[in-house]
Write a protein that holds these residues in place. Structure first.
Motif, PDB file in Angstrom:
ATOM      1  N   VAL A   1       0.980  -1.499   0.032  1.00 43.72           N
ATOM      2  CA  VAL A   1       0.223  -0.043  -0.255  1.00 43.72           C
ATOM      3  C   VAL A   1       0.755   1.157   0.107  1.00 43.72           C
ATOM      4  N   PRO A   2       1.125   1.737  -1.150  1.00 43.92           N
ATOM      5  CA  PRO A   2       2.100   3.185  -1.229  1.00 43.92           C
ATOM      6  C   PRO A   2       1.362   4.018  -0.801  1.00 43.92           C
ATOM      7  N   SER A   3       2.357   4.844  -0.076  1.00 39.50           N
ATOM      8  CA  SER A   3       1.524   6.443   0.168  1.00 39.50           C
ATOM      9  C   SER A   3       1.885   7.545  -1.160  1.00 39.50           C
ATOM     10  N   VAL A   4       1.358   8.052  -1.324  1.00 41.78           N
ATOM     11  CA  VAL A   4       1.585   9.739  -2.384  1.00 41.78           C
ATOM     12  C   VAL A   4       2.926  10.161  -2.235  1.00 41.78           C
ATOM     13  N   PRO A   5       3.965   9.292  -2.877  1.00 39.58           N
ATOM     14  CA  PRO A   5       5.208  10.835  -2.725  1.00 39.58           C
ATOM     15  C   PRO A   5       5.196  12.307  -2.708  1.00 39.58           C
ATOM     16  N   LYS A   6       5.671  12.838  -2.192  1.00 39.81           N
ATOM     17  CA  LYS A   6       5.964  13.875  -1.769  1.00 39.81           C
ATOM     18  C   LYS A   6       7.542  14.549  -1.785  1.00 39.81           C
ATOM     19  N   PHE A   7       7.784  15.897  -2.316  1.00 39.34           N
ATOM     20  CA  PHE A   7       9.074  16.348  -2.009  1.00 39.34           C
ATOM     21  C   PHE A   7       8.680  17.590  -0.536  1.00 39.34           C
ATOM     22  N   PRO A   8       9.533  17.774   0.363  1.00 37.46           N
ATOM     23  CA  PRO A   8       9.047  18.338   1.448  1.00 37.46           C
ATOM     24  C   PRO A   8       8.907  19.546   1.061  1.00 37.46           C
ATOM     25  N   LYS A   9       8.445  20.181   1.876  1.00 38.45           N
ATOM     26  CA  LYS A   9       8.436  22.064   1.546  1.00 38.45           C
ATOM     27  C   LYS A   9       9.512  22.278   2.944  1.00 38.45           C
ATOM     28  N   GLU A  10      10.724  22.882   1.654  1.00 39.28           N
ATOM     29  CA  GLU A  10      12.490  23.376   2.771  1.00 39.28           C
ATOM     30  C   GLU A  10      12.609  24.375   1.526  1.00 39.28           C
ATOM     31  N   LYS A  11      13.566  25.587   2.661  1.00 44.52           N
ATOM     32  CA  LYS A  11      13.267  26.150   1.549  1.00 44.52           C
ATOM     33  C   LYS A  11      14.887  25.961   0.948  1.00 44.52           C
ATOM     34  N   ILE A  12      15.701  26.742  -0.084  1.00 40.66           N
ATOM     35  CA  ILE A  12      16.694  25.752  -0.863  1.00 40.66           C
ATOM     36  C   ILE A  12      17.499  27.573  -0.851  1.00 40.66           C
ATOM     37  N   GLU A  13      18.794  27.470  -0.208  1.00 39.36           N
ATOM     38  CA  GLU A  13      19.841  28.711  -0.575  1.00 39.36           C
ATOM     39  C   GLU A  13      20.481  28.829  -1.521  1.00 39.36           C
ATOM     40  N   PRO A  14      20.442  29.582  -2.536  1.00 37.73           N
ATOM     41  CA  PRO A  14      21.226  29.723  -3.442  1.00 37.73           C
ATOM     42  C   PRO A  14      22.689  29.481  -3.207  1.00 37.73           C
ATOM     43  N   LEU A  15      23.706  28.890  -4.182  1.00 38.87           N
ATOM     44  CA  LEU A  15      24.334  28.588  -4.415  1.00 38.87           C
ATOM     45  C   LEU A  15      25.694  29.647  -5.031  1.00 38.87           C
TER      46      LEU A  15
ATOM     47  N   LYS B   1      10.523  19.357  -6.920  1.00 38.05           N
ATOM     48  CA  LYS B   1      11.014  19.701  -5.570  1.00 38.05           C
ATOM     49  C   LYS B   1      11.276  21.248  -6.223  1.00 38.05           C
ATOM     50  N   MET B   2      11.401  22.036  -5.248  1.00 39.22           N
ATOM     51  CA  MET B   2      11.611  23.578  -5.402  1.00 39.22           C
ATOM     52  C   MET B   2      12.457  24.190  -5.696  1.00 39.22           C
ATOM     53  N   PRO B   3      12.440  25.324  -6.740  1.00 38.74           N
ATOM     54  CA  PRO B   3      13.534  25.295  -8.191  1.00 38.74           C
ATOM     55  C   PRO B   3      14.833  25.725  -7.335  1.00 38.74           C
ATOM     56  N   MET B   4      15.833  25.671  -6.983  1.00 36.71           N
ATOM     57  CA  MET B   4      16.976  25.621  -6.820  1.00 36.71           C
ATOM     58  C   MET B   4      18.016  27.450  -7.262  1.00 36.71           C
ATOM     59  N   THR B   5      18.541  28.107  -6.897  1.00 33.44           N
ATOM     60  CA  THR B   5      19.909  28.814  -7.757  1.00 33.44           C
ATOM     61  C   THR B   5      21.197  28.808  -7.854  1.00 33.44           C
ATOM     62  N   LEU B   6      21.445  28.506  -8.470  1.00 35.78           N
ATOM     63  CA  LEU B   6      23.121  28.874  -9.365  1.00 35.78           C
ATOM     64  C   LEU B   6      23.473  29.898  -9.585  1.00 35.78           C
ATOM     65  N   LYS B   7      24.546  30.042  -8.732  1.00 38.78           N
ATOM     66  CA  LYS B   7      25.593  31.773  -8.916  1.00 38.78           C
ATOM     67  C   LYS B   7      26.279  31.332  -9.470  1.00 38.78           C
ATOM     68  N   VAL B   8      26.935  31.322 -10.485  1.00 40.18           N
ATOM     69  CA  VAL B   8      28.364  31.592 -11.407  1.00 40.18           C
ATOM     70  C   VAL B   8      29.180  32.923 -10.813  1.00 40.18           C
ATOM     71  N   SER B   9      30.446  33.219 -10.863  1.00 43.64           N
ATOM     72  CA  SER B   9      30.416  34.604 -10.568  1.00 43.64           C
ATOM     73  C   SER B   9      32.203  34.319 -11.363  1.00 43.64           C
ATOM     74  N   ARG B  10      32.992  35.721 -11.884  1.00 40.62           N
ATOM     75  CA  ARG B  10      34.379  35.409 -11.995  1.00 40.62           C
ATOM     76  C   ARG B  10      35.449  35.151 -10.750  1.00 40.62           C
ATOM     77  N   PHE B  11      36.245  34.635 -11.356  1.00 41.22           N
ATOM     78  CA  PHE B  11      37.691  34.942  -9.925  1.00 41.22           C
ATOM     79  C   PHE B  11      38.090  36.691 -10.420  1.00 41.22           C
ATOM     80  N   LYS B  12      38.525  37.664  -9.923  1.00 42.68           N
ATOM     81  CA  LYS B  12      39.291  38.756 -10.067  1.00 42.68           C
ATOM     82  C   LYS B  12      40.324  39.088  -8.777  1.00 42.68           C
TER      83      LYS B  12
END
Length: 1225
Positions: free
Chosen positions: A128-142, A218-229
């Motif tokens: 008897v399977p349960s309905v799969p769900k992603f947990p509600k969470e706040k994902i910090e940007p990387l 799943k909640m969208p995730m943010t990825l920021k890539v910066s140039r080395f200065k």
């Protein structure tokens, strides 16, 4: 002692055979027996969208079994929950999907029991399977720098497999993956090194569960890539990136398996499953992954990889796949490795399952149970679903065997063997039924059987007994068992009679007996005639697009006619009734018709005749003949200047051997696009050496030929160019043509393009006058003719023409003799004389002109003649010239078609290709009298019962002095016989009517009248009539032809005061329907006086003068036009002036005939007097069309064409008016 042991052994074997026979038979349900599980569910998923879930368990037994369930090893009451709906007389139950049903999850087992024992099902797992769900969470940007490695974790929820994971953006577009960016088996997204374009705020992980029909995000995730200065960096952005990359460059590091796992790890995989080994590395530049098996059996093929080489995949794993596998991640900075130690295990699998059966009292029982697996499975025995206690079990028990001796009725039970290891459990059951019953014959008594002659007959006698029964068969009233070789008793009691005969019909009895009792049944057997068929024609050979009719002729027993069926098969597959959409193949019971046969129709056609008792087949192989397929794969080899070898592969010959191959060529220098035949090769030769001409750019193709026809041409070969060379031959057909006397035109056939051999082709023309010692004159020309002017008239020349091109000259040419231009003859024939043959035919003789006076090639002589006056009336005629042409060098000719009793003048001239020479002096000759033509008409007047009056007209031409008429008549009643011909001679040539008497009444007569001269009588004119009956009025018939252009027609010789019916009909109408019909009555003699004085009236005299003047004017015009020259049809001339005497002329010659000698010969450009004149009038050269056509008579001489004047009003022909004179030598 040995005999006793042998007998004992036979008895034991027989006992075991009977025991196995009884065990193999299914126990009838009427006999007490243990429960047997017949149907059960297996692992089942309770999907939330289903209304209910069914757990099945069905069993049979006697008495009827009762059912119990356990759940997770504990008793389970089906009445414990109102959502469970059990079934009557069954272990099956239904769980309704209401409320929370997770408490129903578990492993179920069904038990079916009766007084004899208990049967147990395999475990049934309900999930008897349960309905799969992603947990509600706040994902910090990387926030990362360019070149760093990054992992975006998905951590999908649990659910029923399979699980599919996708990385997409918010617009549901897939995130691109490659060696640098890829997803792991767990669903995480790995970046070996990041780039600026990896920056985004909508990395979304989607988990799809197809069996649950669910996709979660799943909640969208943010990825920021910066140039080395760098602090002191003021350069360009590209320079900054390059510097950053240089600083971040590093050797690979494994992220999966993580470094914490060490340099190696162990992996266990189930045999038959899928092995997946995964390596994901980070580094800069992006690492490359490779795999190798370092120990164990090396695979034959390269291992299959997925996910850009990061996953090693092996399907259907076997024990040979065990071993150590190594993955290596490498880039220019270094490499990283990891080893996987793969172990292959498997769940339990049966080697030997326990087999139950029916046993009689006192026998022994041995049950074997053996299973293998990895790890080694454990074996557990159960009795009626409960573990066996070896302390209380009366038999012997071990891990692989249970045995019991001296079985009793109470030993009946269900034995279960269960084999287990960590990968699963398998269950096998054996029902041991100990029975002691008399034989039960399960086959009905009095069954009727039938078969056909030659087939086997099977009489059934299915028996169940314990102990095993003794079975025997008897026939009719005999008590002796059937024992010959043709009778065979099968294990199940069935009697097989092999190769049956008619005398096998009759009644049979089956007897069964054991120690408990005996039974018997009867059976009846009928033998029918066997079905026979034959297919015609046998193995036909048919041309493609033709038709074929196959017929299946059959014979079968009359008792089987209702079950008799015919069908057709092609290559083993049944042909439907309408096997083609266009109706090309038609099946009509015993016939198969194929129209427009194709190559696909070829095959073996089988007619299948079946009845309820037998089935027979007959075959016919259809062979389709067609032209060969085009040859293929043309190859050129052995290249030479003037030859090359061509090879090819022959196409399919379609059942007709290839007779020859045609090699064609096309060259694009002279005649591009035109294919010509080069050579032919016999039989199946597929190579030939081709002889080629120089200076050609060839390509070749091949056509195969068989008895059916030619194939399509092959595809062309490659081009092959031959080098140039000097000509191999000179022009042919060298000739001289001249249109002017002082001119010579030399012509020849130019060389064909294939004969030129090189560029710059010219012709070297050499000539000199024959018989004159002089040097050759030469001239080079490019065209194929050369004109010389100011040459002597008709002088022979020696001529040579040689081919020359840029590479040299052709062979030394042959000398050809030609003559310079011709001129018209300058002399007339002499010694012209005439022999009178008959009244219409004369023979002309002359002496030919000297050869040097011909001034050209003598074509022949032309005889001209014209009538000057009639000897009958002495009337002079306007000279209307005619001529006959006599081809060749000759000195006589026949002149036919002359008018009898007339005076003529005649001349002869010679002609050549240039034209006519001068005429000879005219000579005068006279034709004798001839027979007259037929009278103009014959009419029948005043019919009486025994007499008739005939009236006729003068002949159209008398051809001499008339001496009288011959009147003839005969009876022609409607029978095949005609009466004798009666003659009446009318000696008075003035008499134009005659009364015949002494005729029979009511009789049909045919009357003939012909005119006569001293030379004889001409053709008769005829008419038919019927004499009157007694007392009736005479009826006469007058028929006259009327031209379509006439507006009126006079009818003469009518009787005054007589009534006539006038009818106008068309000549060719079959039904003779009248265009016009009227009844008139001629005036009587009393009216004649009214018109007696009309000739004395002034107005009548004036009218006649005007008509005479108009007639004279018309005659003058006609005379002028006729004087220009006319022509008349030979056929009309013969019809108007028949010449019976001419029919007997043998071995004489007739020339070409024309009406005037003023016309030039056909093809000539000059008239006889040498003047060029226009020919645009009605009597032009084209209209008269004189030619030199004719035929040869028996002595080989030439018969020319005879042509005359054309009657005014006749239809003009657009072709030549020359006709062949219809006389035969």
């Amino acid at each position: 002692m040995e005999m006793l042991l042998s007998t004992k052994g036979i008895t034991i074997c027989l006992f075991l055979f009977v025991l196995s026979l009884a065990a193999a038979i299914e126990i009838p349900l009427s006999v007490a027996q243990l429960p047997t599980i017949t149907e059960q569910s297996h692992a089942q998923v309770a999907y939330p969208f289903d209304e209910d879930f069914t757990i099945k368990c069905e069993a049979r037994g006697n008495p009827q079994p009762t059912f119990n369930w356990t759940k997770d090893g504990k008793p389970f009451d089906l009445l414990s929950d109102p959502r469970i709906v059990p079934s009557n007389n069954s272990g099956t139950f239904v769980i309704q999907n209401r409320g929370i049903i997770t408490n129903f999850q578990g492993k179920y087992r069904c038990f079916a029991s009766n007084v004899l024992g208990t049967a147990m099902s395999e475990e049934i797992e309900l999930i008897v399977p349960s309905v799969p769900k992603f947990p509600k969470e706040k994902i910090e940007p990387l926030d990362v720098e360019h070149g760093d490695s990054v992992i975006l974790h998905c951590n999908p929820p649990k659910g029923i497999p399979p699980l599919h994971i996708y990385w997409m953006n918010i617009d549901l577009q897939h995130i691109p993956q490659d060696e640098r960016v890829s997803m792991s088996l767990k669903g995480d997204l790995y970046f070996a090194n990041v780039e600026e374009n990896d920056s985004r705020s909508d990395y979304c992980c989607f988990a799809a569960f197809p069996r649950l029909r669910t996709i979660v995000q799943k909640m969208p995730m943010t990825l920021k890539v910066s140039r080395f200065k760098h602090a002191n960096d003021s350069g360009s952005p590209n320079a900054a990136v390059t510097k950053a990359n240089f600083i971040k460059e590093r050797k690979p590091k494994l992220l999966i398996p993580p470094e914490s796992a060490g340099s190696s790890s162990s992996v266990t995989v189930i045999k038959g499953g899928v092995l997946l080994l995964e390596c994901i590395a980070e580094g800069l530049p992006t690492p490359h992954l490779s795999w190798v098996k370092v120990t164990g059996n090396l695979p034959k093929d390269e291992p299959e990889t997925e996910n850009f080489g990061k996953i090693l995949k092996i399907d259907q794993v076997t024990a040979a796949d065990e071993g150590t596998y190594q993955c290596t991640a490498s880039n220019p900075m270094g490499r990283a490795k990891h080893e996987f130690h793969v172990h292959v295990e498997e769940p339990p699998r049966w080697i030997k399952e326990p087999e139950g059966g029916v046993y009689s009292v006192g026998t022994n029982l041995v049950l074997l149970c053996e299973a293998i697996g990895n790890p080694e499975p454990t074996i557990q025995w159960k009795l009626n679903g409960m573990p066996i206690d070896s302390r209380t079990f009366r038999g012997r028990i071990s891990a692989r065997e249970i045995s019991l001796t001296n079985l009793q009725l109470q030993d009946s039970a269900v034995y279960q063997c269960e084999a287990s290891n960590k990968h699963g459990t398998i269950l096998a059951s054996a029902n041991v039924n100990v029975l002691n019953i008399a034989p039960l014959i399960l086959t009905s008594d009095g069954e009727n059987y039938a078969t056909v002659v030659g087939y086997s007959a099977f009489l059934h006698c299915e028996i169940f007994a314990s102990p095993a029964a003794d079975i025997r068969w008897t026939k009719d009233d005999s008590i002796e068992p059937l024992s010959t070789l043709r009778y065979e008793l099968n294990k199940n009691g069935t009697l097989e009679i092999k190769e049956t005969k008619k005398e096998d019909s009759g009644s049979y009895a089956c007897w069964a007996a054991n120690s408990v009792g005996k039974r018997a049944i009867t059976a009846n057997l009928d033998i029918r005639d066997a079905t026979k068929i034959v297919v015609t024609p046998k193995n036909p050979r048919v041309l493609k697009s033709h038709s074929i009719l196959l017929k299946c002729q059959s014979e079968y027993d009359s008792h089987l006619k209702h079950s008799f069926k015919l069908s057709w098969r092609k290559d083993g597959d049944e042909l439907p009734v309408n096997s083609t959409e266009d109706g090309r193949i038609i099946l009509d019971r015993d016939t198969l018709f194929i129209s427009s046969v194709t190559l696909e129709d070829q095959g073996v056609y089988m007619c299948v005749a079946s009845t309820s008792l037998d089935s027979v087949t007959a075959e016919s192989q259809l062979i389709v003949l067609d032209v060969p397929d085009p040859p293929e794969d043309l190859q050129l080899s052995e290249n030479q200047n003037r030859s090359v070898r061509l090879s090819w592969k022959a196409g399919a010959n379609h059942n007709s051997p290839i007779n020859e191959s045609i090699i064609e060529f096309e060259e694009n220098r002279w005649e591009p696009g035109r294919w010509q035949e080069l050579t032919r090769t016999p039989g199946n030769d597929t190579t030939t050496l081709l002889s080629l001409a120089p200076y050609m750019n060839y390509q070749f193709r091949v056509v195969s030929v068989n008895a059916v026809g030619r194939s399509q041409p092959s595809k062309p070969s490659l081009r092959y160019a031959t080098p140039p060379a000097a000509p191999d031959k000179n022009p042919e057909n060298i000739r001289v043509e001249a249109s002017e006397p002082n001119e010579m035109v030399m012509k020849w056939e130019p060389l064909k393009p294939v004969e030129r051999n090189g560029p710059g082709l010219e012709y070297k023309v050499s000539w000199r006058q024959r018989g004159v010692e002089a040097d050759w004159n030469e001239e080079m020309v490019k065209k194929h003719s050369l004109t010389l002017r100011n040459t002597p008239t008709f002088v022979p020349y020696e001529i040579k023409v040689q081919a020359v091109n840029n590479l040299g000259s052709g062979p030394e040419p042959n000398v050809t003799i030609g003559y310079s231009g011709e001129d018209v003859p300058d002399a007339a024939p002499s010694g012209v004389s005439v022999d009178i043959m008959n009244s219409t035919l004369v023979k002309v003789f002359w002496f030919g002109i000297p050869r040097d006076r011909v001034r050209g090639h003598l074509r022949g002589y032309k005889v001209s003649w014209w009538k000057t006056k009639s000897m009958l009336d002495g009337k002079r005629h306007h000279p209307e010239k005619h001529f006959l042409t006599f081809v060749g060098d000759r000195n006589y000719g026949m002149i036919p078609g002359l008018e009898p009793f007339s005076e003529f003048r005649l001349t002869v001239l010679a002609y050549n290709a240039k034209g006519d020479g001068p005429e000879s002096s005219p000579i005068v000759f006279e034709t004798p009298e001839g027979v007259p033509e037929q009278p103009r008409f014959l009419r029948i007047l005043n019919f009486d019962k025994d007499s008739v009056t005939l009236s006729w007209g003068l002949p159209k031409k008398a051809n001499g002095h008339l001496t009288g008429y011959i009147l003839q008549y005969q009876i022609i009643n409607e029978t095949h016989e005609i009466g004798p011909l009666n003659d009446v001679s009318v000696t008075n040539r003035s008499t134009l009517s005659w009364r015949l008497s002494g005729l029979s009444s009511s009789t049909k007569y045919k009357f003939y009248v012909k005119a006569c001269t001293v030379k004889g009588c001409g053709k008769p004119v005829t008419e038919e009539g019927l004499t009157m009956a007694q007392g009736s009025k005479g009826i006469g018939k007058i028929s006259e032809a009327v031209k379509p252009t006439q507006k009126f027609h006079p009818i003469e010789a009518l009787e005054p005061g007589t009534e006539y019916t006038v009818r106008l009909v068309t000549k060719n109408w079959v039904d003779n329907n009248s265009i016009f019909e009227d009844v008139i009555e001629t005036r009587g003699r009393a009216y004649a006086g009214i018109y007696d004085g009309i000739s004395t009236q002034g107005w009548f005299i004036g009218l006649m003068c005007a008509i005479a003047l108009l007639t004279l004017l018309l005659l003058t015009i006609c005379f002028v036009r006729r004087n220009k020259g006319g022509k008349y049809s030979v056929k009309e001339k013969e019809d108007l002036h028949p010449d019976p005497e001419a029919q007997s002329i043998k071995d004489e010659i007739f020339g070409e005939y024309s009406d005037s000698d003023e016309k030039p010969l056909k093809g000539s450009l000059q008239s006889i007097n040498g003047d060029i004149k226009a020919t645009g009038s009605a009597d032009s050269l084209v209209d008269y069309g004189e030619g030199e056509h004719g035929m040869f008579n028996e002595d080989g001489s030439f018969i020319g064409a005879y042509s005359g004047s054309k009657e005014k009003g006749s239809v003009e022909s657009t072709g030549s008016s020359t006709a062949t004179f219809p006389l035969h030598a």
